[in-house]
Design a protein around this motif. Structure first.
Motif, PDB file in Angstrom:
ATOM      1  N   ARG A 271       3.790 -10.191   1.572  1.00 21.10           N
ATOM      2  CA  ARG A 271       2.383  -9.851   1.780  1.00 21.10           C
ATOM      3  C   ARG A 271       2.094  -8.504   1.122  1.00 21.10           C
ATOM      4  O   ARG A 271       2.081  -7.448   1.749  1.00 21.10           O
ATOM      5  CB  ARG A 271       2.076  -9.814   3.273  1.00 21.10           C
ATOM      6  CG  ARG A 271       2.269 -11.170   3.942  1.00 21.10           C
ATOM      7  CD  ARG A 271       2.116 -11.075   5.439  1.00 21.10           C
ATOM      8  NE  ARG A 271       0.791 -10.563   5.800  1.00 21.10           N
ATOM      9  CZ  ARG A 271       0.454 -10.180   7.018  1.00 21.10           C
ATOM     10  NH1 ARG A 271       1.350 -10.222   7.993  1.00 21.10           N
ATOM     11  NH2 ARG A 271      -0.759  -9.743   7.270  1.00 21.10           N
ATOM     12  N   LEU A 272       1.849  -8.562  -0.187  1.00 19.23           N
ATOM     13  CA  LEU A 272       1.615  -7.337  -0.938  1.00 19.23           C
ATOM     14  C   LEU A 272       0.326  -6.640  -0.523  1.00 19.23           C
ATOM     15  O   LEU A 272       0.137  -5.453  -0.818  1.00 19.23           O
ATOM     16  CB  LEU A 272       1.580  -7.638  -2.440  1.00 19.23           C
ATOM     17  CG  LEU A 272       2.889  -8.161  -3.050  1.00 19.23           C
ATOM     18  CD1 LEU A 272       2.744  -8.337  -4.549  1.00 19.23           C
ATOM     19  CD2 LEU A 272       4.054  -7.223  -2.737  1.00 19.23           C
ATOM     20  N   ARG A 273      -0.539  -7.351   0.171  1.00 15.25           N
ATOM     21  CA  ARG A 273      -1.764  -6.707   0.647  1.00 15.25           C
ATOM     22  C   ARG A 273      -1.459  -5.607   1.668  1.00 15.25           C
ATOM     23  O   ARG A 273      -2.337  -4.788   1.979  1.00 15.25           O
ATOM     24  CB  ARG A 273      -2.704  -7.745   1.261  1.00 15.25           C
ATOM     25  CG  ARG A 273      -3.322  -8.698   0.236  1.00 15.25           C
ATOM     26  CD  ARG A 273      -4.381  -9.583   0.873  1.00 15.25           C
ATOM     27  NE  ARG A 273      -4.996 -10.481  -0.088  1.00 15.25           N
ATOM     28  CZ  ARG A 273      -4.526 -11.670  -0.384  1.00 15.25           C
ATOM     29  NH1 ARG A 273      -3.423 -12.116   0.223  1.00 15.25           N
ATOM     30  NH2 ARG A 273      -5.124 -12.440  -1.276  1.00 15.25           N
ATOM     31  N   LEU A 274      -0.239  -5.599   2.198  1.00 15.19           N
ATOM     32  CA  LEU A 274       0.147  -4.516   3.109  1.00 15.19           C
ATOM     33  C   LEU A 274       0.089  -3.158   2.421  1.00 15.19           C
ATOM     34  O   LEU A 274      -0.039  -2.122   3.074  1.00 15.19           O
ATOM     35  CB  LEU A 274       1.565  -4.745   3.632  1.00 15.19           C
ATOM     36  CG  LEU A 274       1.779  -5.893   4.618  1.00 15.19           C
ATOM     37  CD1 LEU A 274       3.249  -5.973   5.010  1.00 15.19           C
ATOM     38  CD2 LEU A 274       0.920  -5.696   5.855  1.00 15.19           C
ATOM     39  N   LEU A 275       0.179  -3.161   1.084  1.00 10.90           N
ATOM     40  CA  LEU A 275       0.134  -1.903   0.353  1.00 10.90           C
ATOM     41  C   LEU A 275      -1.255  -1.269   0.391  1.00 10.90           C
ATOM     42  O   LEU A 275      -1.434  -0.143  -0.089  1.00 10.90           O
ATOM     43  CB  LEU A 275       0.580  -2.122  -1.095  1.00 10.90           C
ATOM     44  CG  LEU A 275       2.062  -2.513  -1.256  1.00 10.90           C
ATOM     45  CD1 LEU A 275       2.390  -2.797  -2.707  1.00 10.90           C
ATOM     46  CD2 LEU A 275       2.970  -1.406  -0.714  1.00 10.90           C
ATOM     47  N   ARG A 276      -2.230  -1.974   0.958  1.00 11.10           N
ATOM     48  CA  ARG A 276      -3.516  -1.336   1.192  1.00 11.10           C
ATOM     49  C   ARG A 276      -3.428  -0.296   2.301  1.00 11.10           C
ATOM     50  O   ARG A 276      -4.295   0.564   2.425  1.00 11.10           O
ATOM     51  CB  ARG A 276      -4.559  -2.396   1.569  1.00 11.10           C
ATOM     52  CG  ARG A 276      -4.894  -3.349   0.413  1.00 11.10           C
ATOM     53  CD  ARG A 276      -5.831  -4.444   0.888  1.00 11.10           C
ATOM     54  NE  ARG A 276      -6.173  -5.365  -0.194  1.00 11.10           N
ATOM     55  CZ  ARG A 276      -6.849  -6.489  -0.029  1.00 11.10           C
ATOM     56  NH1 ARG A 276      -7.260  -6.836   1.188  1.00 11.10           N
ATOM     57  NH2 ARG A 276      -7.123  -7.269  -1.059  1.00 11.10           N
ATOM     58  N   ASP A 277      -2.372  -0.412   3.125  1.00 13.27           N
ATOM     59  CA  ASP A 277      -2.126   0.600   4.142  1.00 13.27           C
ATOM     60  C   ASP A 277      -1.673   1.875   3.443  1.00 13.27           C
ATOM     61  O   ASP A 277      -0.659   1.893   2.738  1.00 13.27           O
ATOM     62  CB  ASP A 277      -1.040   0.118   5.105  1.00 13.27           C
ATOM     63  CG  ASP A 277      -0.723   1.137   6.178  1.00 13.27           C
ATOM     64  OD1 ASP A 277      -1.371   1.082   7.233  1.00 13.27           O
ATOM     65  OD2 ASP A 277       0.177   1.973   5.953  1.00 13.27           O
ATOM     66  N   ARG A 278      -2.428   2.954   3.645  1.00 12.26           N
ATOM     67  CA  ARG A 278      -2.161   4.179   2.898  1.00 12.26           C
ATOM     68  C   ARG A 278      -0.765   4.728   3.164  1.00 12.26           C
ATOM     69  O   ARG A 278      -0.077   5.180   2.246  1.00 12.26           O
ATOM     70  CB  ARG A 278      -3.208   5.230   3.255  1.00 12.26           C
ATOM     71  CG  ARG A 278      -2.946   6.576   2.571  1.00 12.26           C
ATOM     72  CD  ARG A 278      -3.907   7.650   3.008  1.00 12.26           C
ATOM     73  NE  ARG A 278      -3.482   8.936   2.496  1.00 12.26           N
ATOM     74  CZ  ARG A 278      -4.082  10.077   2.762  1.00 12.26           C
ATOM     75  NH1 ARG A 278      -5.152  10.098   3.537  1.00 12.26           N
ATOM     76  NH2 ARG A 278      -3.630  11.221   2.261  1.00 12.26           N
ATOM     77  N   ALA A 279      -0.325   4.700   4.421  1.00  7.09           N
ATOM     78  CA  ALA A 279       0.975   5.264   4.752  1.00  7.09           C
ATOM     79  C   ALA A 279       2.099   4.524   4.035  1.00  7.09           C
ATOM     80  O   ALA A 279       3.014   5.145   3.480  1.00  7.09           O
ATOM     81  CB  ALA A 279       1.187   5.230   6.259  1.00  7.09           C
ATOM     82  N   LEU A 280       2.047   3.195   4.027  1.00  4.18           N
ATOM     83  CA  LEU A 280       3.087   2.406   3.377  1.00  4.18           C
ATOM     84  C   LEU A 280       3.074   2.617   1.869  1.00  4.18           C
ATOM     85  O   LEU A 280       4.123   2.825   1.241  1.00  4.18           O
ATOM     86  CB  LEU A 280       2.904   0.923   3.702  1.00  4.18           C
ATOM     87  CG  LEU A 280       3.945  -0.030   3.099  1.00  4.18           C
ATOM     88  CD1 LEU A 280       5.340   0.299   3.612  1.00  4.18           C
ATOM     89  CD2 LEU A 280       3.604  -1.482   3.420  1.00  4.18           C
ATOM     90  N   ALA A 281       1.891   2.569   1.268  1.00  3.90           N
ATOM     91  CA  ALA A 281       1.788   2.735  -0.187  1.00  3.90           C
ATOM     92  C   ALA A 281       2.239   4.128  -0.623  1.00  3.90           C
ATOM     93  O   ALA A 281       2.969   4.283  -1.610  1.00  3.90           O
ATOM     94  CB  ALA A 281       0.352   2.475  -0.640  1.00  3.90           C
TER      95      ALA A 281
END
Length: 496
Positions: A271-281
């Motif tokens: 789920r690459l959309r998780l990279l929309r989370d600023r902390a993770l990205a």
């Protein structure tokens, strides 16, 4: 924030956010840490066995090199399936299955009668090992509440960081005192012990209907493996060659196609959309260049001791003990601080100290440098790494919801493994080019007198090579300062 109450309706005492982990969670950390240590050590333990394997299996050096390369490629190839396997079979079942496969591969490797058999066994080891760390991280993050994930990761991360330093020492000692087969047999009691402790791992819900994104797996797994292979080939050659460039280009195209599919598919492999989370990205962007620098730079110093100073592989590992201790001890403090202070403060401090340690090492890495000075420089770097890597990972993942943790940990694992491969390749290629001739391998094969005469020039080439990891750490510092969050993450109260 919800206030917990007792059965009588009175407010329950609030759990102190600084209180240590509960004993069962400590057991989880111990099991997962031992499993991670086993996998990471096997990445480097075979490096010192090259001569013994070539002699006893009657194989060429190029064939024996595949003993290490095949393990790494299998490791990279199977990581993308970690999130799916966790959802489909449950984290505990997946983890124990991976440990079983790894242990079986270790038995077969120890029993090898030919280099082909050994390579096949190493592939099996890699297929099991590739799932152990990402699934283990998912279990670790789920086992501790968000307010105590820093404490959990401080324990989980120790083996991952010190394993590459311990591997050559352990391997050299086993080969000198027993035989090369024991570098694999030592995994068997550890693997059986992990399986015996399966009740310590928390059970979690399975989603039996979870379907595997087969097209995504076919794109990402070979693509990531091709990138790792291509980077390794370029590093070994010391220049961009067709044998390295073709896999890199093919792998990059496959990964790009996977990314495009993952962003459009309703149930992607990751789920690459998780990279929309600023902390993770932000954490991933900070970790990638730092990991490449850390593991790439680790290639140079052991070679310095063996090629420039004429010491054994075991000696090269022993003088790295201060760095190992500094990393482990600092990590215990720094990773727990992420539970109470802004992650950026901890991470940037660690990265800055790492940078200072690198510059100190470069200034001292001459042909006749005192051993104590080089050990001290390594210890400074160890302090920085301990305060940088795992605290950044913890800050990146601690806010992930329960169901997103497997995908998040898998994304981080793939990114880190790719960064490790790229760091090794870049440093190796630069060092080979700067040393010239037949590279470090050729210098190592020289007669002692000729090697001593060439030692100052080789040491200077190593100093220049380490400027590349310095640049990568500086890049990581810039990314951390501009993207990591500055506010402390609140510590929630555990729900009743």
């Amino acid at each position: 924030m919800r206030l917990r109450t007792t059965a009588a309706g009175r407010p329950a005492p609030r759990r102190s956010p600084t209180r240590g982990l509960e004993p069962p969670v400590r057991r989880v950390a111990a099991v997962l840490g031992l499993g991670g240590f086993m996998v990471v050590v096997d990445t480097t333990v075979t490096v010192v066995a090259m001569a013994a394997l070539t002699r006893e299996l009657d194989a060429s050096v190029s064939a024996v090199q595949w003993v290490t390369t095949s393990y790494t490629l299998a490791l990279v190839a199977v990581i993308p399936a970690a999130a799916w396997a966790t959802a489909r079979f449950g984290a505990r079942a997946t983890y124990l299955g991976a440990v079983t496969v790894f242990t079986l591969g270790s038995v077969l490797a120890a029993a090898s009668g030919s280099v082909g058999w050994l390579i096949a066994a190493r592939v099996l080891q890699g297929l099991g090992g590739g799932l152990i760390n990402p699934v283990g991280m998912a279990i670790a993050l789920r086992a501790a509440p968000p307010g105590q994930r820093g404490r959990m990761m401080s324990l989980f991360g120790i083996p991952v960081l010190i394993g590459p330093l311990v591997g050559p020492v352990l391997g050299g000692w086993l080969i000198d005192t027993l035989s090369w087969r024991w570098i694999f047999l030592i995994n068997v009691p550890i693997g059986l012990g992990l399986i015996a402790c399966r009740r310590w791992l928390l059970t979690d819900a399975r989603v039996p209907g979870t379907r595997l994104d087969l097209v995504g797996l076919v794109l990402l797994a070979p693509g990531a493996a091709a990138l790792a292979y291509g980077f390794t080939a370029i590093g070994d050659a010391g220049r961009v060659t067709t044998a390295g460039a073709v896999p890199v280009v093919a792998g990059a195209l496959a990964v790009a196609a996977f990314v495009r599919r993952a962003l459009r598919h309703p149930a992607p492999l990751l789920r690459l959309r998780l990279l929309r989370d600023r902390a993770l990205a932000a954490g991933l962007a900070t970790i990638a260049p730092f990991t490449a620098a850390y593991f790439g730079g680790m290639l140079v110093v052991p070679l310095y001791w063996q090629v420039v100073r004429g010491e054994s592989a075991m000696f090269a590992g022993l003088v790295g003990i201060p760095q190992v201790l500094a990393t482990g001890l600092t990590m215990q403090v720094a990773t727990r601080l992420v539970d109470r202070v802004p992650p950026r403060l901890v991470s940037t401090t660690g990265i800055t100290v790492t940078l200072a340690g690198q510059l100190l090492l470069i200034s001292r890495l001459t042909a006749g440098a005192p051993v104590v000075e080089l050990m001290a420089a390594g210890a400074v770097m160890g302090v920085g790494v301990g305060a940088a890597l795992m605290p950044t990972i913890t800050g990146a993942t601690r806010g992930l919801p329960h169901d997103d943790i497997p995908s998040g940990s898998t994304i981080l694992a793939i990114s880190q493994q790719t960064s490790v491969s790229l760091g090794f390749a870049a440093v190796s290629a630069l060092l080979t080019a700067l040393v010239g001739g037949a590279g470090v391998a050729g210098a190592y094969a020289l007669a002692p007198a000729a090697r001593a005469a060439a030692a100052p020039a080789i040491a200077h080439a190593m100093q220049l090579t380490l400027l590349l990891p310095v640049g990568l750490v500086a890049l990581s510092l810039v990314v951390a300062l501009t993207t990591l969050r500055t506010d402390p993450v609140p510590v929630p109260v555990r729900a009743p």
